[in-house]
Design an enzyme around this catalytic site. Sequence first.
Site, PDB file in Angstrom:
ATOM      1  N   HIS A 181      -5.868   4.973  10.193  1.00  0.00           N
ATOM      2  CA  HIS A 181      -4.819   5.930  10.562  1.00  0.00           C
ATOM      3  C   HIS A 181      -5.360   7.048  11.422  1.00  0.00           C
ATOM      4  CE1 HIS A 181      -6.029   6.542   6.399  1.00  0.00           C
ATOM      5  NE2 HIS A 181      -5.936   7.827   6.623  1.00  0.00           N
TER       6      HIS A 181
ATOM      7  N   ASP B  50      -6.992  17.456   9.064  1.00  0.00           N
ATOM      8  CA  ASP B  50      -8.371  17.084   8.758  1.00  0.00           C
ATOM      9  C   ASP B  50      -8.356  16.539   7.332  1.00  0.00           C
ATOM     10  OD1 ASP B  50      -9.146  18.156  11.172  1.00  0.00           O
ATOM     11  OD2 ASP B  50     -10.808  19.323  10.329  1.00  0.00           O
TER      12      ASP B  50
ATOM     13  N   HIS C 146       0.818  -1.224   0.000  1.00  0.00           N
ATOM     14  CA  HIS C 146       0.000   0.000   0.000  1.00  0.00           C
ATOM     15  C   HIS C 146       0.854   1.277   0.000  1.00  0.00           C
ATOM     16  CE1 HIS C 146      -3.706   2.207   0.547  1.00  0.00           C
ATOM     17  NE2 HIS C 146      -3.057   2.982   1.388  1.00  0.00           N
TER      18      HIS C 146
ATOM     19  N   HIS D 135      -9.517   6.965  11.725  1.00  0.00           N
ATOM     20  CA  HIS D 135     -10.511   6.445  10.786  1.00  0.00           C
ATOM     21  C   HIS D 135      -9.827   5.404   9.918  1.00  0.00           C
ATOM     22  CE1 HIS D 135      -8.501   9.539   8.406  1.00  0.00           C
ATOM     23  NE2 HIS D 135      -8.757   8.754   7.383  1.00  0.00           N
TER      24      HIS D 135
HETATM   25 FE   LIG Z   1      -7.578   8.715   5.498  1.00  0.00          FE
END
Ligand SMILES: [Fe+2]
Length: 394
Positions: free
Chosen positions: A298, A304, A261, A334
């Site tokens: 993460h 934000d 990834h 999230h």
């Molecule tokens: Fe993200």
Amino acid sequence: MIYHQLGKIPHKRHTQFRRPDGELYQEQLFGAEGFHGSSSLLYHHNPPTRTFKVEKGEEVKIEKWDEGVLRHHHLRTANIEEGGDPVMGRKVLLFNNDVQIGAVRPTEEMDYFYKNGEHDELLFIHEGEGYVQTMFGKLDFGYGDYIFIPRGTIYQMVFETEKNRVLTVDSTGPIDVPNRYLTEKGQFAENSPFCERDIRRPEGPVFVNREGEFEVRIKKQGRYTSYWYEHHPFDIVGWDGYLYPWIFNIKDFEPITGRVHQPPPVHQTFEAANYVVCSFCPRKYDYHPKSIPAPYAHSNVDSDEVLYYVEGDFMSRKGVETASITQHPGGIPHGPHPGKYEGSIGKEGTDEYAVMIDTFHPLHLTMEAKKLDDESYPYSWLEDEEKEKVEAEE
Ligand SMILES: [Fe+2]
């Protein structure tokens, strides 16, 4: 950006350059960072200073939604009200001192010229086609275009379609491509996911020599002020330089992939003061035999994250729709929705398009965002039966 020239210019800058009637053309230096940053030199038929009326306009309305809680948001921007013209119809949804993110679904025409006197603009065309007529020339636009308009540019945006949808970004600091994509001399480097050939620049003819009454509506200091002129504001016989509006299409972004990834910076497209803009595009997934294509959860404590879903099936999310915006504020982690982490294993690629805006300072939501808010989103990482339990308790 790249050096560009349109129309007639004199051989030497700051020298006598005359109209056919013998009068001097009026030279204007167009820059956004004092006299040291990128700039262009424009040659006007008339002095650009000669207004005959200064008129007070509306205040720019950005009403903060004081929710009093830190949480993830999902804004169903697909439902944002249609109406207004491409500028006055814009609705700011998220903002801080560095950036204002909004949307517009214009249905009306602009009967004035617009100049954003304090922000660079990045307009992402999600639906609709048309052109932007600017003092630098014309830019045709369509689906997937990022239109960059430097502050101070006088323009009119014209849609030739009925269904139109634009994601808008107003930037306090200058917007540019990331420095690491450029060589020391400013050419796009070999490691860049796009290059000069992908940048669409204004086209001529540029010169409009017309008399009448022309309104230039200027946004500055939280209000609009109209400057009226007796000559058309595009009375520029020629220009050259590095600062002008241009377009880059999201489909021209060449994704960088790896065996495992790759982190979001590989998707970076633009850079500005205290935020970045990234493009998620169709790509082959990671090819390590044990790779997990979906991102790990993460904890973005320092930023934000705002995602705008453009097209395709977004690999890590459930419940979002086209034109949805999710905002994952710094301070809480999230990650992929239930089933999406395990479920991504073995998948070969994605057809998704999304625009991500990561801000390094927290964003506020507006009352316009409140209208589109999906209140259940903070609990969307629970399995369905757990969600029912939460709803029953509330
Ligand atoms: Fe993200």
